[in-house]
Design an enzyme around this catalytic site. Sequence first.
Site, mmCIF file in Angstrom:
data_model
loop_
_atom_site.group_PDB
_atom_site.id
_atom_site.type_symbol
_atom_site.label_atom_id
_atom_site.label_comp_id
_atom_site.label_asym_id
_atom_site.label_seq_id
_atom_site.Cartn_x
_atom_site.Cartn_y
_atom_site.Cartn_z
ATOM 1 N N ASP A 108 0.822 -1.203 0.000
ATOM 2 C CA ASP A 108 0.000 0.000 0.000
ATOM 3 C C ASP A 108 0.860 1.260 0.000
ATOM 4 O OD1 ASP A 108 -2.040 1.823 0.255
ATOM 5 O OD2 ASP A 108 -2.384 1.435 2.387
ATOM 6 N N ASP A 324 -1.246 4.970 -6.866
ATOM 7 C CA ASP A 324 -1.499 4.206 -5.646
ATOM 8 C C ASP A 324 -1.539 2.716 -5.961
ATOM 9 O OD1 ASP A 324 -2.237 3.298 -3.177
ATOM 10 O OD2 ASP A 324 -4.191 4.259 -3.139
#
Length: 454
Positions: A108, A324
Amino acid sequence: MRQQLVTLLVLIALPARAASAPGAGAGGVVVARVTHADAGRGLAMPEIVRRMAHRARARRRLLSAAEAAPVRARVRAGLGAGGGIVTNEYLMHVSVGTPPRPVALTLDTGSDLVWTQCAPCLDCFEQGAAPVLDPAASSTHAALPCDAPLCRALPFTSCGGRSWGDRSCVYVYHYGDRSLTVGQLATDSFTFGGDDNAGGLAARRVTFGCGHINKGIFQANETGIAGFGRGRWSLPSQLNVTSFSYCFTSMFDTKSSSVVTLGAAAAELLHTHHAAHTGDVRTTRLIKNPSQPSLYFVPLRGISVGGARVAVPESRLRSSTIIDSGASITTLPEDVYEAVKAEFVSQVGLPAAAAGSAALDLCFALPVAALWRRPAVPALTLHLDGGADWELPRGNYVFEDYAARVLCVVLDAAAGEQVVIGNYQQQNTHVVYDLENDVLSFAPARCDKLAASL
């Protein structure tokens, strides 16, 4: 549980600066295997896309600065009556402790803390067949004392009482969707690599969260999260590396592993492993945003569908676009999405169709002839600073379900101004974050080939 959380939140310590932990060193590179969250589940392709679409909506909510404002995404209703919407996408496989115990952490780039579920679990999510990490079984595990600078560097910490271990560093780390992990900060040996990558085995000491209360949108094939953000608690910061990279295989490829690398040599892989690349390397800037300091912003200048540049002021995109690894589908502000959608509708030339099981908004009905001749779809290009035009391959923004005779464009809309470049659009692309020079590089690649060469 509520009383425990209230007690912990009252005992918040003020944040302080802390030095980076020693890490990979100037010349080394740490390599880890990565798999897609839905790999090995035996799911049909439409079901994988449907699950991914729901993850996009949940992820957008997680990153939203306004927690009270619900996200109005064009994704169908939830996964069903049982359980919440999951957010994990690509899982990084490492081992923790001595002897090493396997964990699977969501990779992440949108958060910082590294954590995994630990025994005893006071209130944890079900993590399937993998046993919960038992810190008592590791000879190298050490709880972090609450007066340590690293403890005070995390905003929500307190001194644990006897039930947590006297004066151990107890943390509360929450996400925008109200998911949270509560536990003790500790250090232990993290081993990267594995039997299928013996040359890449490397052990590093990492400070991480040993989560005893973990609630929210998690699912059974993950054990925690590996934060890769810009903050000092993230894995790249703790390993003190100047770059990292990842290369995600197709989410429909259940046999090949993806790969993540950390270290000074990660940036050099663009040149030394060019045989795995299938196109040119593009380079643009990474931008820091003080209001969201952990995220990686990129200067998006515009979007093209086919030969048509979407009419959006460049100033709106340049300061509000992030890349992301934890997001699934690229999301656009609602009016930008509508403009992109209008271009696809006008150029594809097929009738609109309901998404069916794919749970996407922009879909077209496929004619019978599509079974032997694929219909043309206009190219989708993201224009970044420095002439870095990210020309997406068809498979990175189009999903075709021939059984349902539907073709969908894999994009989504969300309230607010932020653009999120998700990992569906990053499939089979070698993405390198040069943290020392704030440069992002990317090239189309055979990620399975790259992983096999490391």
